[in-house]
Design an enzyme around this catalytic site. Structure first.
Site, PDB file in Angstrom:
ATOM      1  N   LYS A  52     166.153 -33.020 -15.018  1.00  0.00           N
ATOM      2  CA  LYS A  52     165.450 -33.881 -13.923  1.00  0.00           C
ATOM      3  C   LYS A  52     164.573 -34.269 -15.185  1.00  0.00           C
ATOM      4  O   LYS A  52     164.154 -35.866 -14.804  1.00  0.00           O
ATOM      5  CB  LYS A  52     165.306 -33.141 -12.553  1.00  0.00           C
ATOM      6  CG  LYS A  52     165.782 -32.208 -12.018  1.00  0.00           C
ATOM      7  CD  LYS A  52     165.555 -31.409 -11.175  1.00  0.00           C
ATOM      8  CE  LYS A  52     166.142 -30.323 -10.187  1.00  0.00           C
ATOM      9  NZ  LYS A  52     165.980 -29.369  -9.238  1.00  0.00           N
ATOM     10  N   GLN A  96     161.224 -25.183  -8.560  1.00  0.00           N
ATOM     11  CA  GLN A  96     162.349 -25.048  -9.131  1.00  0.00           C
ATOM     12  C   GLN A  96     163.074 -23.747  -7.896  1.00  0.00           C
ATOM     13  O   GLN A  96     162.511 -22.661  -8.437  1.00  0.00           O
ATOM     14  CB  GLN A  96     163.452 -25.142 -10.865  1.00  0.00           C
ATOM     15  CG  GLN A  96     164.950 -24.928 -11.065  1.00  0.00           C
ATOM     16  CD  GLN A  96     165.581 -26.122 -10.069  1.00  0.00           C
ATOM     17  OE1 GLN A  96     164.820 -27.240 -10.086  1.00  0.00           O
ATOM     18  NE2 GLN A  96     166.754 -25.877  -9.832  1.00  0.00           N
ATOM     19  N   ASP A 119     161.928 -32.876  -2.607  1.00  0.00           N
ATOM     20  CA  ASP A 119     162.622 -31.688  -2.374  1.00  0.00           C
ATOM     21  C   ASP A 119     163.151 -32.137  -0.879  1.00  0.00           C
ATOM     22  O   ASP A 119     164.639 -31.579  -0.105  1.00  0.00           O
ATOM     23  CB  ASP A 119     162.649 -30.359  -2.671  1.00  0.00           C
ATOM     24  CG  ASP A 119     163.275 -30.376  -3.906  1.00  0.00           C
ATOM     25  OD1 ASP A 119     164.319 -31.484  -4.408  1.00  0.00           O
ATOM     26  OD2 ASP A 119     163.136 -28.775  -4.487  1.00  0.00           O
TER      27      ASP A 119
HETATM   28  N1  GUN Z   1     167.726 -25.127  -7.418  1.00  0.00           N
HETATM   29  C1  GUN Z   1     169.462 -25.497  -6.961  1.00  0.00           C
HETATM   30  N2  GUN Z   1     169.554 -26.710  -6.610  1.00  0.00           N
HETATM   31  C2  GUN Z   1     167.575 -26.977  -6.417  1.00  0.00           C
HETATM   32  C3  GUN Z   1     167.005 -28.383  -5.781  1.00  0.00           C
HETATM   33  O1  GUN Z   1     167.623 -29.128  -5.445  1.00  0.00           O
HETATM   34  N3  GUN Z   1     165.721 -28.003  -5.781  1.00  0.00           N
HETATM   35  C4  GUN Z   1     165.111 -26.951  -6.088  1.00  0.00           C
HETATM   36  N4  GUN Z   1     163.883 -27.096  -6.416  1.00  0.00           N
HETATM   37  N5  GUN Z   1     165.599 -25.538  -6.694  1.00  0.00           N
HETATM   38  C5  GUN Z   1     166.695 -26.476  -6.343  1.00  0.00           C
END
Ligand code: GUN
Length: 298
Positions: A52, A96, A119
């Protein structure tokens, strides 16, 4: 034989638009900023966060990763979120997941300012999506899934049966809301569903988000169906491959790809779309913070 959907190619389409619209915003002296909080050192999470951050920099964003020990207290995480909520250089903020067991995920996620919740997990954004409201953020994986579905079926899914396997807040439930809004007849199946193969056999569009390697077999699939595989599971590799492990989706690719009309591979299907949609959401957050009209990104 199914057409294999190239998620990397589709993601690049979005990222190209994100990059040029970022450059346009920067001409007005504003740089989008993305902050990611990573608690602990779960190997998959470390990889996702690094990816990311790399992509954010490639888009021209200011990117910040806040790494916290897995022994950190809930209050310390909340304090970080408060600071980042108030930081004008940060337009998008995510924590995350998953978080260590001593942390309450909802308490953390709900502390994020909704206008920075790229998100789409705060109650405000989830509620807007469920009620068909605009102006919020759609979770990134569901947004990526819908981009793929629109690419194949167009905007209107009237008359099509969609089945989602998995009922998580981050994928299953928001994907159902989006498919429903696009007029698909939508079913959410999960681990307690009776006769899952029979439910899956009705699907013109199948979204597999159960988190169990290769649990969905080719013989369960309706001929010509569109298969979107969200699973990323690490499993032992075959002995001749020379590798110890490999990535597998929730769908048994070799048998399903003979029957399906379209199928996403793992890796290279939904994964790149998720990151592209995160960048699109973050740029949207930056345009909104600038009080500017938000460009069409996806
Ligand atoms: N863990 C796995 N996929 C995601 C996501 O799209 N966002 C977040 N914050 N954690 C994740």
């Amino acid at each position: 034989m199914a057409k294999i959907i190239d998620g990397k190619y589709l993601a690049e389409e979005i990222l190209t638009r994100v990059k040029s619209e970022t450059a346009r915003l920067q001409q007005h002296g504003r740089q989008p900023g993305l902050a990611v909080i990573l608690v602990g050192a779960d190997p998959a999470s470390v990889l996702y966060v690094a990816s990311k951050s790399r992509k954010a920099s490639a888009c021209g964003f200011h990117s910040r990763t806040i790494r916290l020990e897995d022994t950190v207290s809930q209050d310390e995480i909340l304090e970080q979120i408060r600071q980042l909520n108030a930081d004008e250089a940060v337009h998008g903020l995510l924590v995350q997941l998953p978080l260590p067991k001593h942390i309450d995920t909802q308490t953390i996620v709900q502390a994020i300012a909704p206008e920075k919740d790229v998100d789409g997990l705060t109650y405000s954004n989830a509620g807007r999506l469920a009620s068909g409201g605009s102006g919020g953020f759609t979770p990134c994986t569901p947004a990526g899934i819908m981009y793929i579905v629109r690419h194949i079926h167009g905007d209107d899914l009237s008359g099509l049966d969609a089945v989602i396997v998995g009922r998580s807040n981050i994928v299953g439930k928001p994907t159902a809301a989006l498919l429903l809004a696009a007029n698909a007849t939508t079913t959410i199946a999960h681990s307690r569903t009776r006769d899952l193969p029979e439910v899956i056999r009705s699907a013109d569009i199948l979204v597999a988000a159960a988190g169990q390697a290769e649990m969905i077999k080719g013989s369960w699939i309706k001929p010509g169906a569109t298969i979107i595989d969200v699973g990323i599971n690490r499993i032992p590799a075959s002995r001749h491959s020379g590798e110890k492990t490999r990535l597998a989706g929730d769908v048994e690719f070799d048998t399903a790809s003979i029957i399906a009309g379209h199928i996403t591979p793992v890796p290279g299907g939904v994964g790149p779309m998720t990151i592209a949609m995160l960048m699109a959401n973050n740029l949207t957050a930056a345009y909104r913070a600038a009080g500017a009209d938000v460009p069409e990104l996806s």
